[in-house]
Write a protein that holds these residues in place. Structure first.
Motif, PDB file in Angstrom:
ATOM      1  N   LYS A 144       0.829  -1.209   0.000  1.00  0.00           N
ATOM      2  CA  LYS A 144       0.000   0.000   0.000  1.00  0.00           C
ATOM      3  C   LYS A 144       0.859   1.254   0.000  1.00  0.00           C
ATOM      4  CE  LYS A 144      -3.239   2.463   3.050  1.00  0.00           C
ATOM      5  NZ  LYS A 144      -3.972   2.396   4.342  1.00  0.00           N
ATOM      6  N   HIS A 145       1.988   1.197   0.704  1.00  0.00           N
ATOM      7  CA  HIS A 145       2.846   2.370   0.829  1.00  0.00           C
ATOM      8  C   HIS A 145       4.105   2.280  -0.027  1.00  0.00           C
ATOM      9  CE1 HIS A 145       0.646   4.327   4.154  1.00  0.00           C
ATOM     10  NE2 HIS A 145       0.352   3.095   4.530  1.00  0.00           N
ATOM     11  N   GLY A 146       4.169   1.298  -0.917  1.00  0.00           N
ATOM     12  CA  GLY A 146       5.310   1.175  -1.813  1.00  0.00           C
ATOM     13  C   GLY A 146       6.586   0.748  -1.122  1.00  0.00           C
ATOM     14  N   LEU A 147       6.459  -0.044  -0.039  1.00  0.00           N
ATOM     15  CA  LEU A 147       7.608  -0.505   0.718  1.00  0.00           C
ATOM     16  C   LEU A 147       7.908  -1.969   0.423  1.00  0.00           C
ATOM     17  CD1 LEU A 147       6.641   1.018   4.199  1.00  0.00           C
ATOM     18  CD2 LEU A 147       7.867   2.118   2.302  1.00  0.00           C
ATOM     19  N   LYS A 148       9.069  -2.421   0.838  1.00  0.00           N
ATOM     20  CA  LYS A 148       9.443  -3.827   0.750  1.00  0.00           C
ATOM     21  C   LYS A 148       9.295  -4.480   2.121  1.00  0.00           C
ATOM     22  CE  LYS A 148      10.721  -3.613  -3.591  1.00  0.00           C
ATOM     23  NZ  LYS A 148       9.944  -4.318  -4.649  1.00  0.00           N
ATOM     24  N   LEU A 149       9.141  -5.810   2.105  1.00  0.00           N
ATOM     25  CA  LEU A 149       9.033  -6.584   3.345  1.00  0.00           C
ATOM     26  C   LEU A 149      10.119  -7.647   3.372  1.00  0.00           C
ATOM     27  CD1 LEU A 149       7.618  -7.512   5.952  1.00  0.00           C
ATOM     28  CD2 LEU A 149       6.104  -8.906   4.525  1.00  0.00           C
ATOM     29  N   HIS A 150      10.926  -7.611   4.434  1.00  0.00           N
ATOM     30  CA  HIS A 150      11.945  -8.646   4.657  1.00  0.00           C
ATOM     31  C   HIS A 150      11.582  -9.433   5.904  1.00  0.00           C
ATOM     32  CE1 HIS A 150      15.778 -10.711   5.051  1.00  0.00           C
ATOM     33  NE2 HIS A 150      15.884 -10.251   6.300  1.00  0.00           N
ATOM     34  N   ILE A 151      11.737 -10.742   5.848  1.00  0.00           N
ATOM     35  CA  ILE A 151      11.511 -11.602   7.012  1.00  0.00           C
ATOM     36  C   ILE A 151      12.830 -12.217   7.448  1.00  0.00           C
ATOM     37  CG2 ILE A 151      10.393 -13.690   7.896  1.00  0.00           C
ATOM     38  CD1 ILE A 151       8.047 -13.139   6.073  1.00  0.00           C
ATOM     39  N   ASP A 152      13.202 -11.942   8.695  1.00  0.00           N
ATOM     40  CA  ASP A 152      14.310 -12.659   9.313  1.00  0.00           C
ATOM     41  C   ASP A 152      13.753 -14.019   9.706  1.00  0.00           C
ATOM     42  OD1 ASP A 152      16.253 -13.756  10.905  1.00  0.00           O
ATOM     43  OD2 ASP A 152      16.397 -12.081  12.300  1.00  0.00           O
ATOM     44  N   GLY A 153      13.990 -14.991   8.854  1.00  0.00           N
ATOM     45  CA  GLY A 153      13.458 -16.333   9.064  1.00  0.00           C
ATOM     46  C   GLY A 153      14.532 -17.287   9.549  1.00  0.00           C
ATOM     47  N   ALA A 154      15.340 -16.828  10.486  1.00  0.00           N
ATOM     48  CA  ALA A 154      16.398 -17.685  11.014  1.00  0.00           C
ATOM     49  C   ALA A 154      15.840 -19.034  11.435  1.00  0.00           C
ATOM     50  CB  ALA A 154      17.092 -17.000  12.189  1.00  0.00           C
ATOM     51  N   ARG A 155      14.639 -19.019  12.048  1.00  0.00           N
ATOM     52  CA  ARG A 155      13.989 -20.260  12.471  1.00  0.00           C
ATOM     53  C   ARG A 155      12.626 -20.415  11.785  1.00  0.00           C
ATOM     54  NH1 ARG A 155      16.524 -18.253  17.232  1.00  0.00           N
ATOM     55  NH2 ARG A 155      18.092 -19.702  18.079  1.00  0.00           N
ATOM     56  N   ILE A 156      12.569 -20.097  10.507  1.00  0.00           N
ATOM     57  CA  ILE A 156      11.299 -20.176   9.775  1.00  0.00           C
ATOM     58  C   ILE A 156      10.814 -21.617   9.665  1.00  0.00           C
ATOM     59  CG2 ILE A 156      12.306 -20.368   7.456  1.00  0.00           C
ATOM     60  CD1 ILE A 156       9.208 -18.277   8.455  1.00  0.00           C
ATOM     61  N   PHE A 157      11.727 -22.576   9.629  1.00  0.00           N
ATOM     62  CA  PHE A 157      11.303 -23.979   9.588  1.00  0.00           C
ATOM     63  C   PHE A 157      10.642 -24.387  10.905  1.00  0.00           C
ATOM     64  CE2 PHE A 157      14.268 -24.197   5.996  1.00  0.00           C
ATOM     65  CZ  PHE A 157      13.564 -25.006   5.114  1.00  0.00           C
ATOM     66  N   ASN A 158      11.126 -23.854  12.026  1.00  0.00           N
ATOM     67  CA  ASN A 158      10.458 -24.112  13.302  1.00  0.00           C
ATOM     68  C   ASN A 158       9.035 -23.583  13.278  1.00  0.00           C
ATOM     69  OD1 ASN A 158      13.568 -23.770  14.186  1.00  0.00           O
ATOM     70  ND2 ASN A 158      12.531 -25.156  15.607  1.00  0.00           N
ATOM     71  N   ALA A 159       8.861 -22.367  12.755  1.00  0.00           N
ATOM     72  CA  ALA A 159       7.529 -21.782  12.670  1.00  0.00           C
ATOM     73  C   ALA A 159       6.633 -22.602  11.753  1.00  0.00           C
ATOM     74  CB  ALA A 159       7.628 -20.343  12.176  1.00  0.00           C
ATOM     75  N   SER A 160       7.191 -23.044  10.634  1.00  0.00           N
ATOM     76  CA  SER A 160       6.430 -23.838   9.679  1.00  0.00           C
ATOM     77  C   SER A 160       5.927 -25.135  10.299  1.00  0.00           C
ATOM     78  CB  SER A 160       7.305 -24.148   8.452  1.00  0.00           C
ATOM     79  OG  SER A 160       6.677 -25.067   7.587  1.00  0.00           O
ATOM     80  N   VAL A 161       6.806 -25.832  11.009  1.00  0.00           N
ATOM     81  CA  VAL A 161       6.436 -27.100  11.642  1.00  0.00           C
ATOM     82  C   VAL A 161       5.413 -26.869  12.745  1.00  0.00           C
ATOM     83  CG1 VAL A 161       7.311 -28.988  13.078  1.00  0.00           C
ATOM     84  CG2 VAL A 161       8.567 -28.288  11.038  1.00  0.00           C
ATOM     85  N   ALA A 162       5.623 -25.839  13.561  1.00  0.00           N
ATOM     86  CA  ALA A 162       4.714 -25.568  14.674  1.00  0.00           C
ATOM     87  C   ALA A 162       3.322 -25.185  14.200  1.00  0.00           C
ATOM     88  CB  ALA A 162       5.291 -24.467  15.566  1.00  0.00           C
ATOM     89  N   LEU A 163       3.251 -24.410  13.116  1.00  0.00           N
ATOM     90  CA  LEU A 163       1.965 -23.938  12.611  1.00  0.00           C
ATOM     91  C   LEU A 163       1.318 -24.917  11.634  1.00  0.00           C
ATOM     92  CD1 LEU A 163       2.917 -20.191  11.946  1.00  0.00           C
ATOM     93  CD2 LEU A 163       1.505 -21.071  13.834  1.00  0.00           C
ATOM     94  N   GLY A 164       2.114 -25.855  11.123  1.00  0.00           N
ATOM     95  CA  GLY A 164       1.581 -26.784  10.129  1.00  0.00           C
ATOM     96  C   GLY A 164       1.327 -26.118   8.790  1.00  0.00           C
TER      97      GLY A 164
END
Length: 361
Positions: free
Chosen positions: A171-191
């Motif tokens: 909406k504001h013409g910005l970029k989004l970065h995700i620090d996903g150091a443990r993104i696999f942990n989040a993926s497994v926990a959330l399914g």
């Protein structure tokens, strides 16, 4: 002289994992070439796989998560004096030596992290600079999220929340970065698959040497044009390596073999948290333990300080991380067994209540 113990249970971080035999074997036979020239086949294989997993066009292996985040911020904020919005309790803001400012000239604008690691959407939007104030304000160019959120106890950002932040950024013409150091942990926990969790992001950094257990390295992912710029910055920062395929071969094994072990790490963390919750002198929010990280407080009524507790545990082979005068961190990983968890609980019990423990339980 430190007391000799027959077993060590290292719970300081998931970065302390050792390479498995499969990783060492892969490193020994890795097909390699000069990665700076773009020809290392083992690096290319890992990068192709990580791009596929995250649903992005391209990927780049980097020596560390700190470098990965730094490169990502600098690609998006390519003019000095740009501004990034990020959590006041985020890893980038607290633990990465202020690199985005000292090296990149990027101004951090912090928004308060909630207990679950989120930032209120309305507060993020309020932090976006009015472009009409360009003569006096930094120019907002980027929003950063962290998933899972380490300082919040490894809590997971939902896909719905991430999507909303992504919509706000667009909406504001910005970029989004995700620090996903443990993104696999989040993926497994959330399914939820990794690619869906990061769908709204323009770039993601993924650590390979934490829960996945690789000896070295992270990967950043994004568009082909983003990675082309990132590769130049990697070289500038000293991260361009030659036969890096030796490391990438181990990381590839980690991705293939250890993602499935994260659920066990989360289960052991919950068992440990529930056990600590039964002990007097410890304050812990069991419900907040969503992945492999545990934080707890030493109650004022306890006979021990956090430092005394940590010293006692060290004497019995248990290594944890003291965060403050009353706060302690524990992190589970795939080389911690259920037996290790029970031994750890027995050592805590002895420290807090004086009940005798038998080393090597």
């Amino acid at each position: 002289m430190a007391k000799m113990v027959s077993r060590t249970v290292d719970l300081r971080s998931d970065t302390v994992t050792k390479p498995t035999e499969a990783m060492r074997a892969a490193m020994a036979v890795a097909d390699v070439d000069d990665d700076v020239l773009g020809y290392d086949p083992s690096a290319l294989r890992l990068e192709t796989e990580m791009a596929r997993i995250t649903g992005k066009e391209a990927a780049l292996f980097v020596p560390s998560g700190t470098m990965g985040n730094l490169i990502s911020v600098l690609v998006h904020c390519d003019l000095r004096g740009s501004e990034v919005i990020l959590g006041d309790n985020s890893h980038i803001h607290i633990y990465e030596n202020g690199g985005i400012s000292t090296i990149g000239g990027v101004h951090p604008r912090t928004v308060k992290n909630n207990q679950d690691g989120t930032m209120d959407i309305d507060l993020i939007e309020a932090a976006i600079r009015d472009p009409r104030g360009v003569l006096v304000y930094p120019t907002t160019r980027l929003i950063c999220l962290e998933n899972s959120h380490a300082n919040s106890g490894g809590t997971c950002l939902s896909v719905e929340y991430t999507d909303k932040v992504g919509e706000l950024a667009k909406k504001h013409g910005l970029k989004l970065h995700i620090d996903g150091a443990r993104i696999f942990n989040a993926s497994v926990a959330l399914g939820i698959p990794v690619h869906r969790l990061v769908q709204a992001a323009d770039s993601v950094s993924v650590c390979l040497s934490k829960g996945l257990g690789a000896p070295v390295g992270s990967v950043i992912v994004g568009s082909k044009s983003f990675i082309a710029k990132a590769k130049i910055l990697r070289k500038t920062l000293g991260g361009g390596m030659r036969q890096v395929g030796i490391l990438c071969a181990a990381a590839f094994v980690a991705v293939q073999e250890n993602v499935g072990k994260l659920e066990g790490d989360h289960r052991n963390a919950k068992i440990l948290a529930e056990g600590l919750n039964q002990m007097k002198g410890v304050r812990i929010d069991v419900a907040s333990v969503e992945t492999n990280i545990i934080y707890f407080e030493i109650d004022e009524s306890s006979k021990l300080t956090a430092e005394e507790l940590c010293n006692y545990l060290e004497e019995h082979g248990i290594r944890v991380m003291q965060e403050s005068s009353s706060r302690v961190r524990i992190v589970l990983h795939h080389q911690i067994s259920e037996s290790d968890v029970q031994y750890t609980l027995s050592c805590f019990q002895q420290a807090l209540t004086g009940v005798q423990v038998q080393n090597g339980i």
